[in-house]
Design a protein around this motif. Structure first.
Motif, PDB file in Angstrom:
ATOM      1  N   ARG A 177       0.856  -1.195   0.000  1.00  0.00           N
ATOM      2  CA  ARG A 177       0.000   0.000   0.000  1.00  0.00           C
ATOM      3  C   ARG A 177       0.879   1.227   0.000  1.00  0.00           C
ATOM      4  O   ARG A 177       1.904   1.253   0.691  1.00  0.00           O
ATOM      5  CB  ARG A 177      -0.847   0.033   1.276  1.00  0.00           C
ATOM      6  CG  ARG A 177      -2.173  -0.673   1.186  1.00  0.00           C
ATOM      7  CD  ARG A 177      -2.944  -0.490   2.477  1.00  0.00           C
ATOM      8  NE  ARG A 177      -2.147  -0.967   3.604  1.00  0.00           N
ATOM      9  CZ  ARG A 177      -2.287  -2.175   4.142  1.00  0.00           C
ATOM     10  NH1 ARG A 177      -3.180  -3.013   3.672  1.00  0.00           N
ATOM     11  NH2 ARG A 177      -1.532  -2.541   5.164  1.00  0.00           N
ATOM     12  N   GLY A 203      -4.093   8.148  -1.002  1.00  0.00           N
ATOM     13  CA  GLY A 203      -3.712   6.793  -1.415  1.00  0.00           C
ATOM     14  C   GLY A 203      -3.115   6.826  -2.816  1.00  0.00           C
ATOM     15  O   GLY A 203      -3.648   7.494  -3.700  1.00  0.00           O
ATOM     16  N   ASN A 204      -2.008   6.125  -2.993  1.00  0.00           N
ATOM     17  CA  ASN A 204      -1.369   6.068  -4.305  1.00  0.00           C
ATOM     18  C   ASN A 204      -1.744   4.713  -4.915  1.00  0.00           C
ATOM     19  O   ASN A 204      -1.278   3.658  -4.452  1.00  0.00           O
ATOM     20  CB  ASN A 204       0.153   6.201  -4.131  1.00  0.00           C
ATOM     21  CG  ASN A 204       0.890   6.216  -5.438  1.00  0.00           C
ATOM     22  OD1 ASN A 204       0.485   5.554  -6.381  1.00  0.00           O
ATOM     23  ND2 ASN A 204       1.977   6.970  -5.490  1.00  0.00           N
ATOM     24  N   ASP A 205      -2.612   4.747  -5.944  1.00  0.00           N
ATOM     25  CA  ASP A 205      -3.137   3.480  -6.466  1.00  0.00           C
ATOM     26  C   ASP A 205      -2.334   2.949  -7.650  1.00  0.00           C
ATOM     27  O   ASP A 205      -2.830   2.151  -8.436  1.00  0.00           O
ATOM     28  CB  ASP A 205      -4.626   3.621  -6.809  1.00  0.00           C
ATOM     29  CG  ASP A 205      -4.854   4.750  -7.808  1.00  0.00           C
ATOM     30  OD1 ASP A 205      -3.856   5.228  -8.380  1.00  0.00           O
ATOM     31  OD2 ASP A 205      -6.017   5.148  -8.000  1.00  0.00           O
TER      32      ASP A 205
END
Ligand code: AHR
Length: 503
Positions: A452, A477-479
């Motif tokens: 994550r 959040g870095n997706d």
């Protein structure tokens, strides 16, 4: 798309992460104490007048040790002014910051506040205008259980339990001409040595920090450390480093590479300490207390400096209230990377400072408290850097800077928690215009089941959190994370700080 490559192997370690790396600093300066941690009239104030909203934010920040009460302030401070009945405490001139000190908060109140935030006290004694006796006095007052004049005074002041302070700073920035009692390396070394030896007669297990240079740019840097350590080597445990970083004009490329300077600074002090160790044929190793570090440039000097009539020096004026942007937070995050990379020798550090004064937490009198951009790299690093720092193999493209020459676009460090098995990577992308794909060779970690990432980034690198817009910037959040056999990859946006956890 630029690419960088990182190889992680948990068998190659730098050293354990000492929780004291995530310390901070509260000085009687501006609105750090008054209208910062303490505002008795505020609707959130507790029974001691401390703002509970600030207490909650300090807990969330994850601060281990807090250095107190200065800073430059300490070199004119009489600790006994701040204990005993409040109505009897004197108002004094604070020569360091051209302010009036009311002494409403002192050692006992601060120790009470620290219990509420769950942090350890690191106390600085005044070796600018005072000396051995006053250091012994405050040690007796703070740490002896009872049965002596000063320990009994603490008990009578409502603090039956000793404060049990382990870490003590022997003065502050004594190499700086601005310091009250500024002295030569020889003069300071002798006073620090006498003070350390006297304090150890009371308690041999204290952890003592001797002043190093107030910056690597000081003309006496290096020589100061050598002279001071030759005199104090056997009596102290740490030597201090202080560093503040700023952009020069619009040279943000150099500013983003500030950690290169921090790396060199740490390595130079380690080399000097180890030189003294070798000359003395000593078994003992002196470590670094990086007890002032930050980005600081917006408000170096203030209107109060111009108030020459001492009867008009204000109480708790707005001083050094820098408002931090995303750009500042990325530099800040990279400074944390540098500290962790040197975890074997930097075993204590203090972010300067904690509230309102070049701080991750801001408050408005009678109003809210909020997180600056720099809050996030600190809180996430404090929370997620566990276990040991790892030696990494990092291959990154470089770019040219005016100040430091060729520097890597990506900088990173990783920590590994052998007990829980997790690994965390902290990375910055220093490119102002390009994203970078960071490919991590994770084969030595075994199977990575979850990965994550969270990044601090904004299209506007000058975006900041303010009273009007306190939640403008926060990590998201870095997706882009992808896990395949033996490899994890993540895209780092331009001018960003990222944390990636691998389970
Ligand atoms: O943190 C602000 C000031 O910077 C401190 O008082 C001093 O030690 C340093 O120069």
């Amino acid at each position: 798309m630029i690419r960088a490559h990182l190889t992680i192997d948990p068998h190659f370690t730098v050293g354990p992460i000492n929780r004291r790396l995530f310390g901070s600093f509260v000085e009687h300066l501006g609105r750090c104490v008054y209208d910062g941690i303490y505002e008795p009239g505020h609707e959130c104030a507790d029974e001691n007048g401390f703002r509970t909203d600030v207490i909650e934010l300090v807990r969330e920040l994850g601060v281990s040790t807090i250095r107190y009460p200065g800073g430059n302030f300490v070199s004119g401070y009489r600790w006994e002014d701040g204990v005993g009945p409040r109505e009897k405490r004197p108002r004094r001139l604070d020569l360091a910051w051209h302010s009036t000190e009311t002494n409403e908060i002192g050692l006992d109140e601060f120790a009470t506040w620290l219990e509420k935030v769950g942090s350890e006290l690191m106390y600085a004694v005044n070796l600018g205008t005072r000396g051995v006796l006053e250091a012994l006095d405050v040690l007796e007052y703070a740490n002896l259980r009872s049965g002596t004049e000063l320990s009994d005074r603490r008990v009578a002041n409502g603090h039956p339990e000793p404060h049990g302070i382990r870490m003590w700073c022997l003065g502050n920035e004594m190499d700086g001409p601005w310091q009250l009692g500024h002295s030569t390396a020889q003069e300071y070394a002798q006073l620090a040595s006498k003070t350390a030896r006297a304090m150890r007669q009371v308690d041999p297990d204290l952890e003592l920090v001797v002043c190093g240079s107030s910056g690597a740019q000081m003309p006496t840097f290096g020589e100061w450390e050598r002279v001071v350590l030759e005199e104090t080597y056997d009596s102290v445990d740490y030597i201090s480093c202080h560093a503040y970083y700023e952009p020069v004009g619009e040279d943000y490329g150099s500013f983003l590479a500030s950690a290169v300077d921090m790396d060199r600074f740490i390595e130079a002090v380690v080399a000097t300490a180890d030189h003294v160790k070798a000359v003395r044929d000593s078994e003992k190793t002196i470590n670094i207390s990086f007890d002032e570090w930050n980005v600081w440039y917006q408000v170096r000097y203030n209107e109060v400096d111009k108030i020459t009539d001492v009867t008009e020096w204000p109480v708790a004026p707005r001083l050094l209230e820098d408002s931090y942007s995303v750009l500042d937070a990325v530099v800040f995050g990279s400074l944390l990377i540098s500290l962790i990379r040197h975890a074997d020798r930097v075993t204590s550090a203090s972010l300067a400072q904690l509230v309102n004064v070049i701080a991750p937490i801001m408050t408005e009198p009678g109003g809210p408290a909020w997180r600056q951009t720099t809050f996030y790299p600190f809180s996430l690093t404090s929370q997620l850097a566990r276990g040991v720092a790892l030696e990494l193999k990092l291959e990154s493209p470089h770019y040219d800077t005016d100040r430091y020459g060729e520097v890597p676009v990506v900088d990173a460090v990783a920590t590994h928690d052998p007990e829980r098995g997790g690994t965390t990577v902290f990375a910055v992308n220093r490119s102002l215009s390009e994203s970078v794909t960071l490919e991590i060779d994770s084969r030595a970690l075994g199977a990575v089941t979850t990965a994550r990432a969270s990044s601090l980034h904004d299209d506007d690198i000058f975006a900041a959190n303010t009273l009007a817009e306190p939640n403008r910037v926060s990590p998201t959040g870095n997706d882009t994370v992808e896990v395949s056999e033996g490899t994890v990859s993540v895209t780092l946006p331009p001018c960003s700080w990222t944390v990636l956890t691998l389970d």
